[in-house]
Design an enzyme around this catalytic site. Structure first.
Site, PDB file in Angstrom:
ATOM      1  N   HIS A  76       9.447  41.036  24.548  1.00  0.00           N
ATOM      2  CA  HIS A  76       9.250  42.468  24.768  1.00  0.00           C
ATOM      3  C   HIS A  76      10.596  43.150  24.848  1.00  0.00           C
ATOM      4  O   HIS A  76      11.531  42.628  25.441  1.00  0.00           O
ATOM      5  CB  HIS A  76       8.465  42.733  26.051  1.00  0.00           C
ATOM      6  CG  HIS A  76       7.862  44.110  26.077  1.00  0.00           C
ATOM      7  ND1 HIS A  76       6.674  44.405  25.454  1.00  0.00           N
ATOM      8  CD2 HIS A  76       8.306  45.263  26.591  1.00  0.00           C
ATOM      9  CE1 HIS A  76       6.404  45.693  25.606  1.00  0.00           C
ATOM     10  NE2 HIS A  76       7.387  46.238  26.297  1.00  0.00           N
ATOM     11  N   ASP A 155      -1.636  50.025  32.959  1.00  0.00           N
ATOM     12  CA  ASP A 155      -0.436  50.387  32.190  1.00  0.00           C
ATOM     13  C   ASP A 155      -0.779  51.350  31.062  1.00  0.00           C
ATOM     14  O   ASP A 155      -0.007  52.255  30.752  1.00  0.00           O
ATOM     15  CB  ASP A 155       0.266  49.137  31.641  1.00  0.00           C
ATOM     16  CG  ASP A 155       1.571  49.496  30.945  1.00  0.00           C
ATOM     17  OD1 ASP A 155       2.390  50.197  31.570  1.00  0.00           O
ATOM     18  OD2 ASP A 155       1.754  49.142  29.778  1.00  0.00           O
ATOM     19  N   ARG A 162       3.632  58.661  31.828  1.00  0.00           N
ATOM     20  CA  ARG A 162       5.095  58.661  31.999  1.00  0.00           C
ATOM     21  C   ARG A 162       5.768  59.320  30.809  1.00  0.00           C
ATOM     22  O   ARG A 162       6.748  60.038  30.957  1.00  0.00           O
ATOM     23  CB  ARG A 162       5.609  57.220  32.148  1.00  0.00           C
ATOM     24  CG  ARG A 162       5.339  56.628  33.524  1.00  0.00           C
ATOM     25  CD  ARG A 162       5.578  55.127  33.519  1.00  0.00           C
ATOM     26  NE  ARG A 162       6.931  54.762  33.233  1.00  0.00           N
ATOM     27  CZ  ARG A 162       7.291  53.650  32.561  1.00  0.00           C
ATOM     28  NH1 ARG A 162       6.372  52.821  32.120  1.00  0.00           N
ATOM     29  NH2 ARG A 162       8.542  53.382  32.368  1.00  0.00           N
ATOM     30  N   SER A 177       5.536  47.944  34.146  1.00  0.00           N
ATOM     31  CA  SER A 177       4.848  48.252  32.891  1.00  0.00           C
ATOM     32  C   SER A 177       4.942  47.063  31.927  1.00  0.00           C
ATOM     33  O   SER A 177       3.934  46.598  31.380  1.00  0.00           O
ATOM     34  CB  SER A 177       5.488  49.500  32.266  1.00  0.00           C
ATOM     35  OG  SER A 177       5.143  49.617  30.909  1.00  0.00           O
ATOM     36  N   LYS A 181       1.662  43.820  31.345  1.00  0.00           N
ATOM     37  CA  LYS A 181       0.930  43.514  30.106  1.00  0.00           C
ATOM     38  C   LYS A 181       1.339  42.169  29.529  1.00  0.00           C
ATOM     39  O   LYS A 181       0.533  41.454  28.954  1.00  0.00           O
ATOM     40  CB  LYS A 181       0.994  44.637  29.081  1.00  0.00           C
ATOM     41  CG  LYS A 181       2.332  45.143  28.702  1.00  0.00           C
ATOM     42  CD  LYS A 181       2.160  46.317  27.724  1.00  0.00           C
ATOM     43  CE  LYS A 181       3.469  47.023  27.475  1.00  0.00           C
ATOM     44  NZ  LYS A 181       3.818  47.975  28.515  1.00  0.00           N
TER      45      LYS A 181
END
Ligand code: URA
Length: 429
Positions: A76, A155, A162, A177, A181
């Site tokens: 990520h 999220d 956000r 966040s 996930k």
């Protein structure tokens, strides 16, 4: 090697080598060593015991005596401009034998999102049900979807909020966040790409380091292997930004071409994924495997298969003109001669969003065809009037403003700056 000698060795309190244990376990499993010899060896073990090294070897050989559940790894990024490595490394790593269940996000602030990029491929469905996500993962080793009502729904809602309320740049919110996930995917290992520089949420290196350390620590406390690579976002990654543009550039890399920085970072992240997923004995070996997956065309085929399984038009792999393209183009040229010393990378991302490549409100639709093509990289020589960026756009409503932002997004100086590494450091490696 003979079983009878190994029985005697253990009976006389000897310590087995890994090869001896492999011989015994595999020989017994495939029927070459009979029950009575294995029983005698077991009794010798019962009486004399096993060392730590023998227990480790026995466990590993028994583990590999049959099918081993494929390890699940993911990557990520904290987000940047032109950051499209997910589209490259997911097929590379899946082709190399690991499962990549990727739950990604949409564009956030000035940064692009993997889901929006994938949706530039006609028909590609990023909203699979959990059952379909698992089926695609089983069938091709990778699947990319967004947060769903089943996975990380909190999220999904908070992320969109956000984006529309300018509350993105906070270490705690970013960590929760990303990690919520990623950990919900049931992964074994995670590689984090934490961006730093003018196009990152964490512009200062010390803030990026702190975010990286917190995320690595969170993952490890939850029993996952994790490293974070701190990587450069002082300029866009690759030559292209914008959704269709980035799919096109990712396909170029999967075909063995593409810009050097994008290729290098995709290989480096893939290499770490192979290493943490225990598919390679070292990061260097992981790099070789990743290179091979691209050179052999296996990664490209994996991407094709994933597009097909997620409802997309897989013909885009061979014919990128099937991707959406904005109807107009205009160049931004340099106002002076010298060397490109800095880009105000965030402004480039904001300009792209203004042209329709991002959202101002969470219900806004993305224009997948708009994009920016960058012709110069930091350190390059630039002449007055030479083109810096090609803008592809549909509506000229905000064109003048976006052009101005892009034009002022490049600083030209009289001396070439010192080159900085793409991967600044590895945290938790
Ligand atoms: N990527 C995410 O998924 N969440 C963030 O907050 C930032 C980048």
């Amino acid at each position: 090697m003979r079983a009878v000698d190994l029985i005697r060795k253990k009976r006389d309190s000897g310590e087995h080598t890994r090869e001896e244990i492999t011989y015994l376990v595999n020989g017994y499993t495939n029927g070459e060593i009979p029950d009575y010899q294995m029983a005698a060896w077991l009794m010798a073990v019962w009486l004399r015991g096993l060392s730590y090294a023998e227990i480790g070897a026995l466990t590993e050989v028994m583990l590999h005596s049959g099918e081993v559940a494929v390890k699940k790894v993911d990557k990520h990024s904290t987000g940047g401009v032109g950051d499209k490595t997910s589209l490259i490394l997911a097929p590379v790593v899946a082709a190399g034998g690991l499962a990549v269940p990727m739950i990604s996000g949409r564009g956030l602030g000035h940064t692009g999102g993997t889901l929006d990029k994938l949706e530039a491929i006609p028909g590609f469905n990023t909203a699979l049900t959990l059952a379909d996500f698992r089926r695609v993962l089983r069938e091709c080793g990778m699947s990319l979807i967004g947060q769903t009502v089943e996975i990380a729904p909190a999220d999904k809602k908070i992320y969109a909020l956000r984006d529309a309320t300018s509350t993105v740049e906070n270490i705690g919110l970013i960590c929760a966040s990303i990690m919520s996930k990623k950990l919900a995917e049931g992964i074994d290992a995670l590689v984090l790409d934490v961006k730093t520089g003018s196009g990152a949420f964490m512009e200062k290196e010390e803030d990026a380091v702190r975010l990286a350390e917190i995320m690595v620590d969170t993952a490890r406390r939850m029993g996952k292997k994790c490293v974070a690579l701190l990587t450069d976002m002082d300029q866009p990654l690759g030559r292209m930004a914008g959704h269709a543009n980035e799919v096109l550039e990712s396909i170029e890399v999967l075909k063995g071409g593409g810009p050097a920085d994008l290729r290098e970072l995709s290989l480096e992240l893939s290499a770490w994924m192979f290493y943490l997923g225990e598919r390679s004995a070292s990061v260097e070996e992981g790099w070789d495997l990743a290179t091979e997956m691209i050179a052999s065309g296996e990664a490209l085929e994996r991407f094709r298969e994933c597009i097909r399984l997620q409802g997309g038009d897989a013909r885009v792999i061979d014919d990128t003109s099937l991707l959406p393209t904005a109807k107009n183009r205009v160049e931004v040229a340099s106002r002076r001669a010298g060397y490109l010393i800095r880009t105000h990378c965030r402004n480039l991302g904001i300009a792209l969003a203004m042209l329709g490549g991002g959202r101002e409100k969470k219900e806004d639709q993305i224009d997948h065809g708009v994009g920016l093509e960058f012709h110069k990289r930091i350190g390059d020589r630039v002449e007055t009037g030479e083109k810096l960026v090609t803008i592809r756009y549909n509506s000229d409503e905000k064109l003048a403003e976006a052009r101005e932002l892009i034009g002022s997004g490049f600083s030209i100086g009289s001396e070439a700056p010192q080159a900085r590494p793409l991967v600044r450091r590895v945290i938790g490696g």
